[in-house]
Design a protein around this motif. Sequence first.
Motif, mmCIF file in Angstrom:
data_model
loop_
_atom_site.group_PDB
_atom_site.id
_atom_site.type_symbol
_atom_site.label_atom_id
_atom_site.label_comp_id
_atom_site.label_asym_id
_atom_site.label_seq_id
_atom_site.Cartn_x
_atom_site.Cartn_y
_atom_site.Cartn_z
ATOM 1 N N ALA A 107 45.240 42.312 37.243
ATOM 2 C CA ALA A 107 44.994 40.920 36.850
ATOM 3 C C ALA A 107 44.562 40.859 35.387
ATOM 4 O O ALA A 107 44.985 39.965 34.645
ATOM 5 C CB ALA A 107 43.944 40.294 37.755
ATOM 6 N N GLN A 108 43.755 41.824 34.952
ATOM 7 C CA GLN A 108 43.308 41.811 33.549
ATOM 8 C C GLN A 108 44.476 42.045 32.610
ATOM 9 O O GLN A 108 44.583 41.397 31.565
ATOM 10 C CB GLN A 108 42.196 42.851 33.342
ATOM 11 N N ALA A 109 45.392 42.953 32.995
ATOM 12 C CA ALA A 109 46.551 43.216 32.141
ATOM 13 C C ALA A 109 47.433 41.968 32.019
ATOM 14 O O ALA A 109 47.975 41.676 30.961
ATOM 15 C CB ALA A 109 47.356 44.385 32.712
ATOM 16 N N LEU A 110 47.536 41.216 33.095
ATOM 17 C CA LEU A 110 48.406 40.017 33.103
ATOM 18 C C LEU A 110 47.819 38.839 32.319
ATOM 19 O O LEU A 110 48.522 37.884 32.029
ATOM 20 C CB LEU A 110 48.632 39.560 34.555
ATOM 21 N N THR A 111 46.523 38.886 32.037
ATOM 22 C CA THR A 111 45.882 37.719 31.411
ATOM 23 C C THR A 111 45.428 38.007 29.988
ATOM 24 O O THR A 111 44.702 37.208 29.403
ATOM 25 C CB THR A 111 44.648 37.283 32.241
ATOM 26 N N ARG A 112 45.863 39.144 29.454
ATOM 27 C CA ARG A 112 45.337 39.581 28.153
ATOM 28 C C ARG A 112 45.430 38.494 27.072
ATOM 29 O O ARG A 112 44.500 38.270 26.339
ATOM 30 C CB ARG A 112 46.062 40.859 27.708
ATOM 31 N N ASN A 113 46.567 37.804 26.994
ATOM 32 C CA ASN A 113 46.700 36.787 25.937
ATOM 33 C C ASN A 113 46.689 35.373 26.479
ATOM 34 O O ASN A 113 47.455 34.518 26.052
ATOM 35 C CB ASN A 113 47.980 37.044 25.140
ATOM 36 N N THR A 114 45.817 35.146 27.452
ATOM 37 C CA THR A 114 45.716 33.814 28.058
ATOM 38 C C THR A 114 44.249 33.372 28.024
ATOM 39 O O THR A 114 43.366 34.188 27.783
ATOM 40 C CB THR A 114 46.166 33.849 29.538
ATOM 41 N N PRO A 115 44.011 32.086 28.288
ATOM 42 C CA PRO A 115 42.610 31.624 28.301
ATOM 43 C C PRO A 115 41.869 31.985 29.594
ATOM 44 O O PRO A 115 40.716 31.604 29.766
ATOM 45 C CB PRO A 115 42.731 30.100 28.173
ATOM 46 N N LEU A 116 42.540 32.703 30.494
ATOM 47 C CA LEU A 116 41.925 32.997 31.799
ATOM 48 C C LEU A 116 41.136 34.311 31.755
ATOM 49 O O LEU A 116 41.695 35.368 31.446
ATOM 50 C CB LEU A 116 43.022 33.084 32.872
ATOM 51 N N GLU A 117 39.862 34.233 32.096
ATOM 52 C CA GLU A 117 39.020 35.429 32.159
ATOM 53 C C GLU A 117 39.008 35.970 33.588
ATOM 54 O O GLU A 117 38.724 35.225 34.527
ATOM 55 C CB GLU A 117 37.579 35.078 31.750
ATOM 56 N N ILE A 118 39.309 37.255 33.745
ATOM 57 C CA ILE A 118 39.202 37.898 35.057
ATOM 58 C C ILE A 118 37.831 38.566 35.160
ATOM 59 O O ILE A 118 37.504 39.443 34.352
ATOM 60 C CB ILE A 118 40.316 38.960 35.253
ATOM 61 N N ILE A 119 37.050 38.142 36.124
ATOM 62 C CA ILE A 119 35.730 38.737 36.349
ATOM 63 C C ILE A 119 35.883 39.817 37.418
ATOM 64 O O ILE A 119 36.288 39.514 38.546
ATOM 65 C CB ILE A 119 34.730 37.660 36.813
ATOM 66 N N PRO A 120 35.613 41.084 37.090
ATOM 67 C CA PRO A 120 35.771 42.142 38.093
ATOM 68 C C PRO A 120 34.846 41.888 39.289
ATOM 69 O O PRO A 120 33.671 41.577 39.092
ATOM 70 C CB PRO A 120 35.360 43.423 37.368
ATOM 71 N N ALA A 121 35.405 41.995 40.498
ATOM 72 C CA ALA A 121 34.623 41.633 41.685
ATOM 73 C C ALA A 121 35.053 42.442 42.902
ATOM 74 O O ALA A 121 36.094 43.105 42.901
ATOM 75 C CB ALA A 121 34.771 40.147 41.970
ATOM 76 N N VAL A 122 34.221 42.367 43.926
ATOM 77 C CA VAL A 122 34.513 43.021 45.209
ATOM 78 C C VAL A 122 33.739 42.276 46.293
ATOM 79 O O VAL A 122 32.749 41.597 45.995
ATOM 80 C CB VAL A 122 34.095 44.522 45.156
ATOM 81 N N GLU A 123 34.237 42.323 47.537
ATOM 82 C CA GLU A 123 33.469 41.791 48.675
ATOM 83 C C GLU A 123 33.297 42.931 49.679
ATOM 84 O O GLU A 123 34.273 43.551 50.091
ATOM 85 C CB GLU A 123 34.191 40.609 49.350
ATOM 86 N N HIS A 154 28.361 39.314 54.385
ATOM 87 C CA HIS A 154 29.299 39.783 53.365
ATOM 88 C C HIS A 154 28.625 39.688 51.997
ATOM 89 O O HIS A 154 28.032 38.660 51.664
ATOM 90 C CB HIS A 154 30.579 38.935 53.368
ATOM 91 N N ILE A 155 28.703 40.776 51.240
ATOM 92 C CA ILE A 155 28.063 40.813 49.926
ATOM 93 C C ILE A 155 29.134 40.895 48.835
ATOM 94 O O ILE A 155 29.979 41.796 48.844
ATOM 95 C CB ILE A 155 27.115 42.037 49.792
ATOM 96 N N LEU A 156 29.088 39.939 47.913
ATOM 97 C CA LEU A 156 30.007 39.921 46.775
ATOM 98 C C LEU A 156 29.354 40.633 45.601
ATOM 99 O O LEU A 156 28.135 40.533 45.407
ATOM 100 C CB LEU A 156 30.302 38.477 46.368
ATOM 101 N N GLY A 157 30.163 41.345 44.820
ATOM 102 C CA GLY A 157 29.665 41.977 43.602
ATOM 103 C C GLY A 157 30.475 41.477 42.414
ATOM 104 O O GLY A 157 31.712 41.447 42.481
ATOM 105 N N TYR A 158 29.791 41.073 41.335
ATOM 106 C CA TYR A 158 30.471 40.565 40.130
ATOM 107 C C TYR A 158 30.124 41.397 38.912
ATOM 108 O O TYR A 158 29.001 41.891 38.793
ATOM 109 C CB TYR A 158 30.068 39.110 39.858
#
Length: 288
Positions: A47-63, A74-78
Amino acid sequence: MIADLHSHTYYSDGEFSPETLVRNALKTGLRHFAISDHDHLGAIAEAQALTRNTPLEIIPAVEINTDWRNEEVHILGYFIDPEHEGLTSALAGQRRSRELRVEAIIRKLQQLGIDITLEKVKTKGKGTLGRPHVAFVLEEMGLAGSVREAFEKYIVRGAPAYVPRREDSMNPVEAIRVIKAAGGVSVMAHPGVVKNFSSILDALMGEGLDGIEVYHPQNPPLISAYLEEVAEKNDLIITGGSDFHGDGLGPSRGLGVRELKPSHIQKLKERAGSHPHPSLSHRGRGDL
Ligand code: AMP
Ligand code: FE
Ligand code: FE
Ligand code: ZN
């Protein structure tokens, strides 16, 4: 609508690829987006590679799904470091434990006379296995009219083929610890479905829980209003997400959370910044 902090791809129980979700997020006009697959980090770099030149920030996460005191927490991690060894090995352990649990569920279903195999269940995803993949097969076999019904009939707590998570899977306290060790912010997912919310929250706050998911399709508006107060009172950060899975688990509402404001994202980032980020210190040493 600026953000969505909870979604799933085919690396866990979602229907779509990271690319499809990213396109959808861009089309919706989101600025901050988290793919939070169950026990899997595969979508993040894509997802980060696909958004490199866009206004969209990918926040690394997991559930991380856990069982605690006879219910699901369920615990989310950001802002976790996806390369953190402690985290990647813990998630690999979770995935092994999940596969053994799914095998036990399948054995129970076979004892009920159902012709289902692990091989078949494995074709329903590309990453973390779980009960949803079993439900997809049961529905496909015509044993239930919908995935939801397959859950209710066979694999929810109390149903004939239910198997609890194994003892070797993480509990919520361990999930919080490994998320924080990887530089992340820990958040209790969809508290609206946690029955003993208050006592569980108290216990987990004592273990360093950073926030609660106030905005979620399974939190009714009155519950969200109550959770906002709880967050305020306890200095917890507020997050929100669509929990988008595609339509695999039932009709979805699409991406984006109306209630999320730039201030919510700002506070999440401040909380992440206040934890030392392990990968940054590694990089720092490497540069010398
Ligand atoms: P697992 O972690 O393997 O126990 O699977 C739990 C996941 O199954 C949750 O994260 C939801 O995505 C989904 N799920 C749980 N209960 C239901 C239900 N009753 N109907 C549909 N999906 C469900
Ligand atoms: Fe899920
Ligand atoms: Fe969840
Ligand atoms: Zn989820």
